[in-house]
Structure formats: C-alpha cells, structure tokens
Design a protein around this motif. Structure first.
Motif, PDB file in Angstrom:
ATOM      1  N   ASP A 251     -11.234  -3.743  -5.359  1.00 12.61           N
ATOM      2  CA  ASP A 251     -10.708  -4.582  -6.234  1.00 12.61           C
ATOM      3  C   ASP A 251     -10.165  -5.190  -5.579  1.00 12.61           C
ATOM      4  O   ASP A 251     -10.058  -7.038  -5.953  1.00 12.61           O
ATOM      5  CB  ASP A 251      -9.629  -3.904  -7.471  1.00 12.61           C
ATOM      6  N   PHE A 252      -9.460  -5.139  -4.114  1.00  9.13           N
ATOM      7  CA  PHE A 252      -8.731  -6.460  -3.709  1.00  9.13           C
ATOM      8  C   PHE A 252     -10.023  -7.182  -2.765  1.00  9.13           C
ATOM      9  O   PHE A 252      -9.842  -8.185  -2.466  1.00  9.13           O
ATOM     10  CB  PHE A 252      -7.988  -5.800  -2.709  1.00  9.13           C
TER      11      PHE A 252
ATOM     12  N   ASP B 106     -11.787   2.295  -4.390  1.00  9.75           N
ATOM     13  CA  ASP B 106     -11.759   1.679  -5.783  1.00  9.75           C
ATOM     14  C   ASP B 106     -10.868   0.469  -5.478  1.00  9.75           C
ATOM     15  O   ASP B 106     -11.430  -0.555  -6.307  1.00  9.75           O
ATOM     16  CB  ASP B 106     -11.641   2.628  -6.820  1.00  9.75           C
ATOM     17  N   ARG B 107      -9.730   0.807  -5.354  1.00 14.64           N
ATOM     18  CA  ARG B 107      -8.438  -0.075  -5.660  1.00 14.64           C
ATOM     19  C   ARG B 107      -8.690  -0.561  -4.752  1.00 14.64           C
ATOM     20  O   ARG B 107      -8.491  -2.527  -4.618  1.00 14.64           O
ATOM     21  CB  ARG B 107      -7.378   0.724  -5.607  1.00 14.64           C
ATOM     22  N   PHE B 108      -8.791  -0.540  -3.263  1.00 14.19           N
ATOM     23  CA  PHE B 108      -9.393  -1.866  -1.740  1.00 14.19           C
ATOM     24  C   PHE B 108     -10.690  -2.211  -2.475  1.00 14.19           C
ATOM     25  O   PHE B 108     -10.004  -3.121  -2.135  1.00 14.19           O
ATOM     26  CB  PHE B 108      -9.697  -0.921  -1.007  1.00 14.19           C
TER      27      PHE B 108
ATOM     28  N   ALA C  63       2.105   1.436  -3.659  1.00 15.38           N
ATOM     29  CA  ALA C  63       1.298   2.098  -4.272  1.00 15.38           C
ATOM     30  C   ALA C  63       0.844   4.096  -4.451  1.00 15.38           C
ATOM     31  O   ALA C  63       0.744   4.825  -4.802  1.00 15.38           O
ATOM     32  CB  ALA C  63       0.358   1.337  -4.495  1.00 15.38           C
ATOM     33  N   GLN C  64       0.933   3.999  -2.408  1.00 18.25           N
ATOM     34  CA  GLN C  64       0.508   5.353  -2.652  1.00 18.25           C
ATOM     35  C   GLN C  64       1.575   6.556  -3.166  1.00 18.25           C
ATOM     36  O   GLN C  64       1.193   7.020  -4.013  1.00 18.25           O
ATOM     37  CB  GLN C  64       0.713   5.774  -0.604  1.00 18.25           C
TER      38      GLN C  64
ATOM     39  N   MET D 151       0.999  -0.875   0.333  1.00 18.82           N
ATOM     40  CA  MET D 151      -0.378   0.034   0.091  1.00 18.82           C
ATOM     41  C   MET D 151       1.104   1.186  -0.002  1.00 18.82           C
ATOM     42  O   MET D 151       0.680   2.147  -0.390  1.00 18.82           O
ATOM     43  CB  MET D 151      -1.151   0.393   1.162  1.00 18.82           C
TER      44      MET D 151
ATOM     45  N   LEU E 228      -9.835   7.081  -5.159  1.00 16.71           N
ATOM     46  CA  LEU E 228      -9.208   6.286  -6.039  1.00 16.71           C
ATOM     47  C   LEU E 228      -8.730   5.243  -5.302  1.00 16.71           C
ATOM     48  O   LEU E 228      -8.306   3.834  -5.188  1.00 16.71           O
ATOM     49  CB  LEU E 228      -7.999   7.253  -5.719  1.00 16.71           C
ATOM     50  N   GLY E 229      -8.786   4.975  -3.331  1.00 20.21           N
ATOM     51  CA  GLY E 229      -8.282   4.503  -2.779  1.00 20.21           C
ATOM     52  C   GLY E 229      -9.195   3.320  -2.158  1.00 20.21           C
ATOM     53  O   GLY E 229      -8.527   2.369  -2.399  1.00 20.21           O
TER      54      GLY E 229
ATOM     55  N   ALA F 294       1.038   6.655  -7.287  1.00 21.05           N
ATOM     56  CA  ALA F 294       0.060   7.480  -6.951  1.00 21.05           C
ATOM     57  C   ALA F 294      -0.281   8.825  -6.513  1.00 21.05           C
ATOM     58  O   ALA F 294      -0.221   9.880  -7.207  1.00 21.05           O
ATOM     59  CB  ALA F 294      -1.408   7.309  -6.338  1.00 21.05           C
TER      60      ALA F 294
ATOM     61  N   ARG G 172     -12.860  -7.945  -3.783  1.00 22.49           N
ATOM     62  CA  ARG G 172     -13.682  -8.191  -5.107  1.00 22.49           C
ATOM     63  C   ARG G 172     -14.248  -9.723  -4.497  1.00 22.49           C
ATOM     64  O   ARG G 172     -15.740  -9.780  -4.459  1.00 22.49           O
ATOM     65  CB  ARG G 172     -13.430  -8.497  -6.454  1.00 22.49           C
TER      66      ARG G 172
END
Length: 155
Positions: free
Chosen positions: A113-114, A109-111, A25-26, A22, A106-107, A29, A116
């Motif tokens: 996805d993890f 949405d990314r999480f 990734a930050q 994380m 953004l964060g 971003a 899902r």
C-alpha cells in the motif's frame, strides 16, 4: 566526493520516521516479541531462548513468558536441548507456520500500500539500496569503536 551532513540527514531522518511508524504499527498488530520469536524459529528451525534474548537485546525472562504464551496458543513446541539440559529449543508447529505466513502477508500487504504508486524498478532499486545499507550497518557493528582501548573498556 564525501557526503555532507545534509546528505546524511536526508537519509537518516526519513528512515527514523519510517522505522518508528513501522514499530508502532507492529505494536498494534501483534506483540513484537512474540512475532520475533516466531520469525527466529522460522529462520533457524530451532532456537534457544537465550539466542532469542540476545538477538532482541531483552532479558531472557520476557522470552520465557512469551514463549509459554506461544506454546499455549499452539504456535511453538518446546523440547529439551540435547546439548544443554537446562535449556530448551523452540520450534514452530504447523499452526505456528500458518501464523508466520499470516503476519508476513499482513506486513507485505501494508507495505504494498505504501509503494502503490512506485514502479517495479523503483521498488527493486530501493530493495537493493536497503540491502546494501544493512550490510554496511552489520560491517560497522563489527569494527571497534574509535578511541583508545582503555577508553572503550571504561564505557
């Protein structure tokens, strides 16, 4: 029955890997210091640079540089601190609030996805357990370190 080292390892190692992923990734971003300044201003309304530096455990000069960049971008406003004329207060502008919302989305949405393939109940339970862990970590930070006081002061 107390937990074993293996039990603890089964939590600590994945949390460490997730935390590091994380963090990386930050960094890709957005600048993490700028994001932290925006988030602290969002939470507190108005915040002093010294408070931000203490919260992030960084030198105040880096906060000053990042705050200037955020001000130049129109995301924050600086005003004189009425309690300390040597300092200022940082607050969000409307574009700053838009940026906080954008980064938050953004964060999330990314999480999302993890997680899902997780059920809503599993996600809620993970949230409860992480909140409990956060509370335990905060409480542990308030407890004095083990050992004699004179030994702790020498460190």
């Amino acid at each position: 029955m107390p937990h074993s080292d293996e039990d603890l390892e089964s939590v600590v190692y994945p949390l460490s890997r997730i935390s590091e992923a994380m963090r990386r990734a930050q960094l890709r971003a957005a600048d993490p210091t700028r994001v932290a300044i925006l988030r602290l201003a969002a939470v507190k309304g108005r915040v002093r640079p010294s408070e931000v530096a203490a919260e992030l455990d960084v030198h105040q000069s880096s906060i000053t540089r990042q705050t200037r960049a955020l001000e130049d971008a129109g995301h924050v406003r600086l005003e004189a601190d009425p309690e300390d004329r040597r300092s200022c207060l940082i607050s969000l502008t409307e574009p700053g609030w838009d940026e906080v919302r954008r980064l938050t989305k953004l964060g999330l949405d990314r999480f999302a996805d993890f997680l899902r393939d997780w059920s809503a109940e599993d996600v809620r339970r993970l949230g409860e357990l992480l909140a409990r862990l956060e509370t335990s970590v905060a409480a542990a930070k308030k407890r004095p370190a083990p050992g004699r006081r004179w030994q702790r002061e020498a460190d």
